[in-house]
Design an enzyme around this catalytic site. Structure first.
Site, PDB file in Angstrom:
ATOM      1  N   HIS A 189      66.410  88.046  42.237  1.00 45.00           N
ATOM      2  CA  HIS A 189      65.213  88.095  41.402  1.00 45.00           C
ATOM      3  C   HIS A 189      65.435  88.974  40.166  1.00 45.00           C
ATOM      4  O   HIS A 189      65.043  88.612  39.063  1.00 45.00           O
ATOM      5  CB  HIS A 189      64.046  88.625  42.235  1.00 45.00           C
ATOM      6  CG  HIS A 189      62.722  88.518  41.555  1.00 45.00           C
ATOM      7  ND1 HIS A 189      62.226  87.336  41.046  1.00 45.00           N
ATOM      8  CD2 HIS A 189      61.768  89.461  41.292  1.00 45.00           C
ATOM      9  CE1 HIS A 189      61.035  87.539  40.519  1.00 45.00           C
ATOM     10  NE2 HIS A 189      60.732  88.821  40.638  1.00 45.00           N
TER      11      HIS A 189
ATOM     12  N   SER B  76      59.044  87.346  36.195  1.00 43.22           N
ATOM     13  CA  SER B  76      58.228  87.389  37.400  1.00 43.22           C
ATOM     14  C   SER B  76      56.739  87.328  37.057  1.00 43.22           C
ATOM     15  O   SER B  76      56.283  86.366  36.446  1.00 43.22           O
ATOM     16  CB  SER B  76      58.588  88.646  38.204  1.00 43.22           C
ATOM     17  OG  SER B  76      58.111  88.555  39.520  1.00 43.22           O
TER      18      SER B  76
ATOM     19  N   ASP C 203      67.030  83.799  44.680  1.00 37.62           N
ATOM     20  CA  ASP C 203      65.875  84.661  44.435  1.00 37.62           C
ATOM     21  C   ASP C 203      65.047  84.729  45.717  1.00 37.62           C
ATOM     22  O   ASP C 203      64.433  83.746  46.123  1.00 37.62           O
ATOM     23  CB  ASP C 203      65.040  84.096  43.275  1.00 37.62           C
ATOM     24  CG  ASP C 203      63.956  85.037  42.790  1.00 37.62           C
ATOM     25  OD1 ASP C 203      63.394  85.781  43.617  1.00 37.62           O
ATOM     26  OD2 ASP C 203      63.660  85.025  41.581  1.00 37.62           O
TER      27      ASP C 203
END
Length: 275
Positions: A253, A95, A224
Site C-alpha cells: 500500500h 489511499s 496491497d
C-alpha cells in the site's frame, strides 16, 4: 506551516514550496502531509511548485469534533486551492487522499485541474456489498475502529507491517519508516481519525470517478493488503475515462515510500507526457 481558515473556522495546515506548475498531494489515513516528503523534495527540486495539506483532524490542522467527512474534506481542499489560486494543477492522492481528490472533482469540477494521479486509492468503494463482492467486509473496518478507539498507539505501530509489506517473507523492515508512520498518526486527533474510517471504507466514489475528464494515472500494488487492487485500482481504471493503469508487482500500500524512485519517475513521465 501555513494555514487556511475554512468557512466553518477550521484551520487547515499546508506546505507550499517551490515555483512552477503546481502539484497538490493528498495523504492517506491516519497520516499527514509529511507522508509525501520524498515526492515534495523530488518534484520541488525538479521545477515544480509542490503543495501538501493536512486533512482536518490530521497532522497540524485543527481537530474539530464535527465535519470529519468526505464532503467537508473536499470542500476544505477547494478552499486551499482557491486561496492559493492554483491552476493547471496536478492532483495526486494516496489511499483516502485518492477519495478526497475524486470527491473534490465530483463536487468542484476540473477547471483548475490538468492531470490526476491516484495511488493505492480507495475508490470506487472499499466495502464489500452484494454489488461489490471484491470489497472488504465491514467487520474489518469495525476492527480498525476498535483499534483506533481503544489503543491507537499500538494499533498504528502494528498497522505499519501490512501497510508497507514488512510482514511478507523476506521483506527488509524499515524501522524508521514505521516510526514515522506512528508519529504522523499520533500527531492527529483521535476523533477526526476515528470518523475518517467511515469515509475511506463506506463512501462510494463511483460517480466522482465518472466526472474525471482529465488524463489520469492509476498506480496500485498488486500486493496491497490495505486497499486490495481488485476492488480499487482495477475497477477505477475501467470507470475513469481513458485512464492509464500501472500495476506494481508485489508492491504494498505504501509504495510511494517503499519504491519512491520508481513512483516519482513514473509520475514525472506522466506529467510531462502530452495530454
Amino acid at each position: 506551516m501555513n494555514f487556511v481558515t475554512t468557512k466553518d473556522g477550521t484551520k487547515i495546515a499546508y506546505k507550499d514550496w517551490g515555483k512552477g506548475q503546481p502539484i497538490l498531494f493528498s495523504h492517506g489515513w491516519p497520516l499527514s502531509s509529511d507522508a509525501w516528503d520524498a515526492q515534495m523534495l523530488y518534484f520541488g527540486m525538479n521545477g515544480f511548485r509542490v503543495i501538501a495539506h493536512d486533512r482536518r483532524g490530521h497532522g497540524k490542522s485543527d481537530q474539530p469534533w464535527t465535519g470529519n467527512n468526505m464532503d467537508q474534506y473536499a470542500d476544505d481542499l477547494a478552499e486551499v486551492i482557491e486561496h492559493l489560486d492554483l491552476k493547471d494543477l496536478v492532483m495526486i492522492g494516496h489511499s483516502t487522499g485518492g477519495g478526497e481528490v475524486a470527491h473534490y472533482i465530483g463536487r468542484h469540477g476540473t477547471k483548475r485541474v490538468s492531470k490526476v494521479v491516484l495511488v493505492g486509492a480507495v475508490p470506487p468503494l472499499m466495502l464489500k456489498t452484494d454489488a461489490n463482492p471484491e470489497g472488504t467486509p465491514i467487520e474489518a473496518f469495525d476492527g480498525i475502529r476498535k483499534g483506533t478507539a481503544t489503543d491507537r498507539s499500538q494499533f498504528y505501530k502494528d498497522l505499519t507491517m501490512p501497510f508497507y509489506g514488512f510482514n511478507r517473507e523476506g521483506a527488509k523492515v524499515n524501522e524508521g519508516l514505521r516510526e514515522t508512520f506512528w508519529l504522523m498518526g499520533m500527531e492527529g486527533g483521535i476523533k477526526g481519525e476515528y470518523d475518517c474510517i467511515r469515509e475511506f471504507s463506506e463512501v462510494d466514489y463511483t460517480d466522482d470517478l465518472k466526472k474525471i475528464d482529465k488524463p489520469t494515472l492509476i498506480i496500485h500494488g498488486d500486493d496491497d493488503q490495505i486497499v486490495p487492487i481488485a476492488a480499487a485500482g482495477l475497477k477505477s481504471a475501467k470507470i475513469v475515462k481513458n485512464a492509464t493503469l500501472k500495476v506494481y508487482p508485489g508492491a504494498p500500500h505504501g509504495l510511494a515510500q517503499t519504491q519512491a524512485e520508481k513512483f516519482n519517475a513514473d509520475v514525472m513521465a506522466f506529467i510531462k507526457a502530452a495530454s
